[in-house]
Design an enzyme around this catalytic site. Sequence first.
Site, PDB file in Angstrom:
ATOM      1  N   ARG A 132       0.848  -1.181   0.000  1.00 34.80           N
ATOM      2  CA  ARG A 132       0.000   0.000   0.000  1.00 34.80           C
ATOM      3  C   ARG A 132       0.894   1.246   0.000  1.00 34.80           C
ATOM      4  NH1 ARG A 132      -2.626   2.953   4.654  1.00 34.80           N
ATOM      5  NH2 ARG A 132      -3.922   4.399   3.489  1.00 34.80           N
TER       6      ARG A 132
ATOM      7  N   HIS B 198      -2.899  11.086   0.624  1.00 36.97           N
ATOM      8  CA  HIS B 198      -2.410  10.865   1.989  1.00 36.97           C
ATOM      9  C   HIS B 198      -1.821  12.197   2.462  1.00 36.97           C
ATOM     10  CE1 HIS B 198      -0.983   7.555   4.898  1.00 36.97           C
ATOM     11  NE2 HIS B 198      -0.637   8.707   5.467  1.00 36.97           N
TER      12      HIS B 198
ATOM     13  N   GLU C 265      -7.469   8.574   5.977  1.00 40.40           N
ATOM     14  CA  GLU C 265      -7.758   9.260   7.241  1.00 40.40           C
ATOM     15  C   GLU C 265      -8.193  10.721   7.080  1.00 40.40           C
ATOM     16  OE1 GLU C 265      -4.586   8.854  10.046  1.00 40.40           O
ATOM     17  OE2 GLU C 265      -4.410   6.700   9.790  1.00 40.40           O
TER      18      GLU C 265
ATOM     19  N   ASN D 264      -7.428   1.850   9.888  1.00 43.99           N
ATOM     20  CA  ASN D 264      -6.125   2.063  10.518  1.00 43.99           C
ATOM     21  C   ASN D 264      -6.333   2.048  12.019  1.00 43.99           C
ATOM     22  OD1 ASN D 264      -5.220   2.429   7.927  1.00 43.99           O
ATOM     23  ND2 ASN D 264      -4.761   4.613   8.144  1.00 43.99           N
TER      24      ASN D 264
ATOM     25  N   TYR E 189      -4.371   2.058  15.846  1.00 42.11           N
ATOM     26  CA  TYR E 189      -3.166   2.182  16.674  1.00 42.11           C
ATOM     27  C   TYR E 189      -3.483   2.069  18.170  1.00 42.11           C
ATOM     28  CZ  TYR E 189      -0.738   3.489  12.449  1.00 42.11           C
ATOM     29  OH  TYR E 189      -0.201   3.447  11.184  1.00 42.11           O
TER      30      TYR E 189
ATOM     31  N   GLU F 159      -3.483  -0.121   8.239  1.00 45.37           N
ATOM     32  CA  GLU F 159      -2.306   0.334   8.985  1.00 45.37           C
ATOM     33  C   GLU F 159      -2.395  -0.197  10.404  1.00 45.37           C
ATOM     34  OE1 GLU F 159      -1.435   4.539   9.181  1.00 45.37           O
ATOM     35  OE2 GLU F 159      -1.857   4.801   7.047  1.00 45.37           O
TER      36      GLU F 159
END
Length: 452
Positions: A76, A119, A164, A293, A295, A363
């Site tokens: 990606r 991005h 995002e 994504n 985290y 991600e």
Amino acid sequence: MTTSFPPGFRWGVATSAFQIEGATTADGRGPSIWDTFAGVPGAVAGGDTGEPAADHYHRWRDDLALLRELGVDSYRFSVSWPRVQPDGRRFERRGLGFYRRLAEALREQGIEPFLTLYHWDLPQALEDSGGWRSRDTAHRFAEYASLVHEELGDVVDHWTTLNEPYPCAVAGYGEGRHAPGAREGHGALAAAHHLLLGHGLAVQAMRGQATPQHQFGIVLNQSPVVPVSDSAADAAAAARQDTLLRRQFTDPLFGGRYAPGLAAMFSGVSDFSFRLDGDLETIGAPLDYLGVNYYYRLHVADAPHREPDPAQRTVADIGVDTSRLPDVPRTGMGWPVEPEGLTEALVGLHNRYPGLPPMYVTENGCVYADRSDFADYERITFLNEHIEAARAAAAAGVDLRGYFCWSLLDNFEWAHGYKHRFGLVHVDYATQARTPRASFRWYRDFVAAQRG
Ligand code: IFM
């Protein structure tokens, strides 16, 4: 426990253009908002800029060799808009050529390119005429998407519009922590809407010229929001945070409505007149996948607004305190390590939106201080636990199609500059030497074992 995923499950790594490419003036590339922002004293830690990053623009063949060694089947990456349209309009074929060479070479190696169109590197010229506050930028984005798709549709099947939109809108136009560095009440809400509209218009334009194997999707950052107590005030704060961070985007994309609490939260700031008839239909057109994504989870307490006058508040001032972290291990970024949050994010989306398209984890990764031998055992544990959490979501019924580790290489971590390193591969920015960390070998062996 042996982790089993559905047949055809994709294993990959992710990067983004501005974070690794460097070469910010090569081959006619124009300035992006991140070039400008990085030039503002104090905006980026250490005064770091998009140079040299990992000089991937010149060293991409070395990085392709690393991908091959890693054995991933998917990669990606993002296209830099100001390389392809330096002023947001004029086509620069040399910039586009870089991505054609990359995509072709990936395919030759049997690695599937997953291309992201945006991005965060908006051409500065478009910011000068309003940026994402302006509806016109959504149309410019659709034109750019259509151009790249027309040029690369023969070598790329997976097309992600945005990465995002939340930080683009809120950190960029509300908090001023990201480019373009604005701190506005209304601007961030308009930016969020126009990012979504740009996504919808881009999908429409690309579908009109697509071949049947093309897939279209969007990538959203998804932190489940948890109240720090069971008080009604903290629960309400968590709901506000969830609306701003997630439902502002997921409700129009997958729920056929604008997030109900959003207008009430900002009644003193915005009249939402940027929403026009037909926009919801454009934004909510069916997608082939959703990239998630993940985290960390956000732990939220009710807190006084920093600005008492609602009309003066930025979009980030929603009366929540996110600093009360649970007593769990943290990464080098200070982010709580809670792998179960990934299961929660995936299962939560699956339950909230019937008819949601298949998902990918696009991600997931972490930062830890390096040892001299680059034996990053904490990262291995982190990845292992998060992959297991993804497997748990698949076992619970989520249609999960792949996992991409962030990131292949150390890179420019936005306002943190080069200080924080997310790579499976260490980059010495002075010499550009690449040194695979222990996690690189672990992921290589893990991926190979999945293939049996
Ligand atoms: O580096 C970023 C990436 O650009 C977007 N998602 C989060 C990553 C880590 O902060």
